[in-house]
Design a protein around this motif. Structure first.
Motif, mmCIF file in Angstrom:
data_model
loop_
_atom_site.group_PDB
_atom_site.id
_atom_site.type_symbol
_atom_site.label_atom_id
_atom_site.label_comp_id
_atom_site.label_asym_id
_atom_site.label_seq_id
_atom_site.Cartn_x
_atom_site.Cartn_y
_atom_site.Cartn_z
ATOM 1 N N GLU A 61 -30.011 65.842 -20.268
ATOM 2 C CA GLU A 61 -30.479 66.655 -19.146
ATOM 3 C C GLU A 61 -29.275 67.240 -18.432
ATOM 4 O O GLU A 61 -28.338 66.511 -18.090
ATOM 5 N N ASP A 62 -29.276 68.557 -18.189
ATOM 6 C CA ASP A 62 -28.148 69.156 -17.488
ATOM 7 C C ASP A 62 -28.412 69.198 -15.988
ATOM 8 O O ASP A 62 -29.439 68.706 -15.494
ATOM 9 N N LEU A 63 -27.490 69.781 -15.241
ATOM 10 C CA LEU A 63 -27.592 69.774 -13.789
ATOM 11 C C LEU A 63 -28.780 70.572 -13.274
ATOM 12 O O LEU A 63 -29.262 70.329 -12.167
ATOM 13 N N SER A 64 -29.285 71.497 -14.095
ATOM 14 C CA SER A 64 -30.439 72.309 -13.706
ATOM 15 C C SER A 64 -31.763 71.675 -14.109
ATOM 16 O O SER A 64 -32.821 72.258 -13.862
ATOM 17 N N GLY A 65 -31.703 70.527 -14.767
ATOM 18 C CA GLY A 65 -32.921 69.879 -15.219
ATOM 19 C C GLY A 65 -33.403 70.353 -16.571
ATOM 20 O O GLY A 65 -34.494 69.959 -17.017
ATOM 21 N N GLU A 66 -32.621 71.209 -17.244
ATOM 22 C CA GLU A 66 -33.002 71.662 -18.581
ATOM 23 C C GLU A 66 -32.645 70.572 -19.595
ATOM 24 O O GLU A 66 -31.692 69.802 -19.399
ATOM 25 N N LEU A 67 -33.406 70.516 -20.694
ATOM 26 C CA LEU A 67 -33.295 69.419 -21.634
ATOM 27 C C LEU A 67 -32.667 69.833 -22.965
ATOM 28 O O LEU A 67 -32.811 70.973 -23.403
ATOM 29 N N TYR A 68 -32.011 68.874 -23.602
ATOM 30 C CA TYR A 68 -31.322 69.055 -24.868
ATOM 31 C C TYR A 68 -31.769 67.963 -25.829
ATOM 32 O O TYR A 68 -32.140 66.866 -25.417
ATOM 33 N N VAL A 69 -31.697 68.271 -27.132
ATOM 34 C CA VAL A 69 -32.042 67.319 -28.180
ATOM 35 C C VAL A 69 -30.799 67.078 -29.023
ATOM 36 O O VAL A 69 -30.180 68.027 -29.512
ATOM 37 N N GLY A 125 -24.347 66.691 -37.280
ATOM 38 C CA GLY A 125 -24.865 66.404 -35.965
ATOM 39 C C GLY A 125 -25.015 67.696 -35.188
ATOM 40 O O GLY A 125 -24.117 68.548 -35.212
ATOM 41 N N ALA A 126 -26.148 67.845 -34.498
ATOM 42 C CA ALA A 126 -26.421 69.101 -33.816
ATOM 43 C C ALA A 126 -26.947 68.847 -32.407
ATOM 44 O O ALA A 126 -27.587 67.837 -32.125
ATOM 45 N N LEU A 127 -26.692 69.808 -31.541
ATOM 46 C CA LEU A 127 -27.217 69.799 -30.174
ATOM 47 C C LEU A 127 -28.046 71.061 -29.989
ATOM 48 O O LEU A 127 -27.561 72.171 -30.208
ATOM 49 N N TYR A 128 -29.316 70.864 -29.595
ATOM 50 C CA TYR A 128 -30.219 71.982 -29.315
ATOM 51 C C TYR A 128 -30.648 71.930 -27.856
ATOM 52 O O TYR A 128 -30.760 70.858 -27.265
ATOM 53 N N LYS A 129 -30.943 73.098 -27.314
ATOM 54 C CA LYS A 129 -31.495 73.206 -25.966
ATOM 55 C C LYS A 129 -32.940 73.649 -26.073
ATOM 56 O O LYS A 129 -33.269 74.538 -26.863
ATOM 57 N N LEU A 130 -33.827 73.009 -25.297
ATOM 58 C CA LEU A 130 -35.219 73.454 -25.232
ATOM 59 C C LEU A 130 -35.288 74.685 -24.336
ATOM 60 O O LEU A 130 -34.837 74.653 -23.190
ATOM 61 N N VAL A 131 -35.844 75.758 -24.854
ATOM 62 C CA VAL A 131 -35.934 77.016 -24.109
ATOM 63 C C VAL A 131 -37.344 77.567 -24.268
ATOM 64 O O VAL A 131 -38.076 77.186 -25.190
#
Length: 395
Positions: free
Chosen positions: A370-378, A388-394
């Motif tokens: 969770e980032d500072l704006s409350g947006e989520l990542y997987v 290994g990968a990092l995705y953002k839910l948009v």
């Protein structure tokens, strides 16, 4: 029993043919935005108010990587690979947790949860779990000072698996730590297992004050005055709490607890709560010969193994980009599905599967962020490339 092609760091047990309830497909319009696919076994995610443009990601092998403005920095923030115990990509040990001190902007302190070798060898001890403190380099916010390390909390692990390993600071300023039951099937250590035993730290959520050396126990921890109980314990009766989080609005503490043979569960953790393991798995009896827990706290949601294999706890969505997810708890399973839980009347929660275009056979869902704006990542490992990968839910 173990199949290396599908066994991640938080492996649970064999599939079961049990079925429970119905699951709807969410109408929330969500997709995934790739941030980077150049990671190795990403286990934890953290951000700081001091440098909001930086995303910090732990790699299980022992590095903390920085993503700055969408680009992965070549030099790790911290590299303790030589000190972390991890034998291969399917080991449950490694660098598992990361949390920045609430006063990081002024004191530069952060904390990691890691597995280390038991030295010297000790009978009945597979390895040790350590919570360590480090301090960022005063002249470079992109580099930690390795020489600043101090050990905060160290405890023995009888097996290689079920290590928990998440770290979060609560709004009370205390550090919360998840510890699994010590591993081995059926919580086999001790007469009734570790999770129901208040004389050790395993199978628990712990709560400590890191502002003292090496730490102190908050005076209002529930078992401070209980004879033969560890004062660090905040809640107990957990098998392997793999990822927990605080709802930034309600301050509730949510945890995904990995099951044994049949059921995975989501718990709302309360001070002094007993979540039932080993006598109970999910909402069901597991060991009928164990003493029944007094007033165990029921899970808010469970799902059977035909729908997944090992839960990965997530976050309550409080971002702005995806209004349809507002107030829903977003979590997943290592086999790929991602779900939402929506609170309803009488403390009933509705589970829905998110339509994100990726599912079983595509990736392993290791963790969420969770980032500072409350947006989520997987945080994932892609099965076709083993990256290994990092995705953002948009939206």
């Amino acid at each position: 029993m173990f199949k290396k092609l599908i066994v991640p760091i938080f492996y649970t047990a064999l599939f079961s043919s049990a079925a429970f309830g119905q699951i709807a497909t969410s109408t929330s319009k969500v997709k995934l935005q790739l941030v980077t696919d150049q990671l190795s076994h990403p286990t934890a995610f953290a951000v700081t108010t001091k440098s909001p443009e930086l995303l910090f990601v732990c790699e299980q092998e022992g590095k903390i990587r920085i993503i700055q403005n969408g680009k992965l920095a070549a030099t790790p923030f911290l590299d303790i690979t030589k000190e972390v115990l991890k034998k291969d990509g399917y080991d449950e040990r490694g660098l598992l947790g990361l949390a920045f001190h609430p006063d990081y902007a002024t004191n530069g302190k952060f904390y990691v949860y890691m597995s280390v070798a038991a030295v010297p060898d000790e009978k009945g001890v597979n390895h040790r779990s350590e919570v360590r403190e480090y301090i960022v380099d005063k002249g470079n916010p992109l580099t930690a000072n390795k020489s600043s390390m101090r050990k905060v909390l160290v405890f023995d692990q009888p097996e290689s698996n079920h290590n928990g390993g998440d770290l979060k600071f609560g709004t009370d300023g205390f550090l919360y730590i998840s510890a699994g039951d010590g591993g081995g099937a059926d919580d086999k250590h001790g007469q009734y297992g570790n999770a129901q035993n208040l004389s050790n730290l395993l199978g628990k959520i712990l709560r400590i004050d890191v502002n003292n050396t090496p730490y102190s126990i908050p005076a209002d921890n529930p078992f401070v005055k209980t004879q033969d109980a560890k004062g660090e314990i905040y809640a107990y009766g957990l098998r392997n709490p793999w990822r927990f989080s605080f709802d930034r609005n309600t301050k509730q503490l949510f945890a995904g607890d990995v099951g044994q043979n049949k059921y995975e569960e989501v718990d709302v953790i309360t001070k002094g709560g007993n979540y039932g393991w080993r006598p109970i798995e999910g909402l069901h009896d597991f060991r009928s010969d164990d003493p029944k827990p007094v007033n165990p706290i029921a899970t808010i949601a469970e799902y059977p193994h035909p729908e997944g294999l090992s839960i990965t706890g997530g976050f309550v969505y409080r971002g702005k980009a995806i209004p349809s997810l507002a107030g829903k708890y977003i979590f997943g399973d290592m086999m790929g599905p991602i779900w939402s839980l929506t609170p309803g009347a009488n403390d009933k929660w509705t589970r829905e599967k998110l339509s994100i275009g990726k599912d079983a056979g595509y990736w392993h869902v290791y963790s969420f962020g969770e980032d500072l704006s409350g947006e989520l990542y997987v945080l994932t490992v892609l099965l076709d490339s083993n990256k290994g990968a990092l995705y953002k839910l948009v939206p």
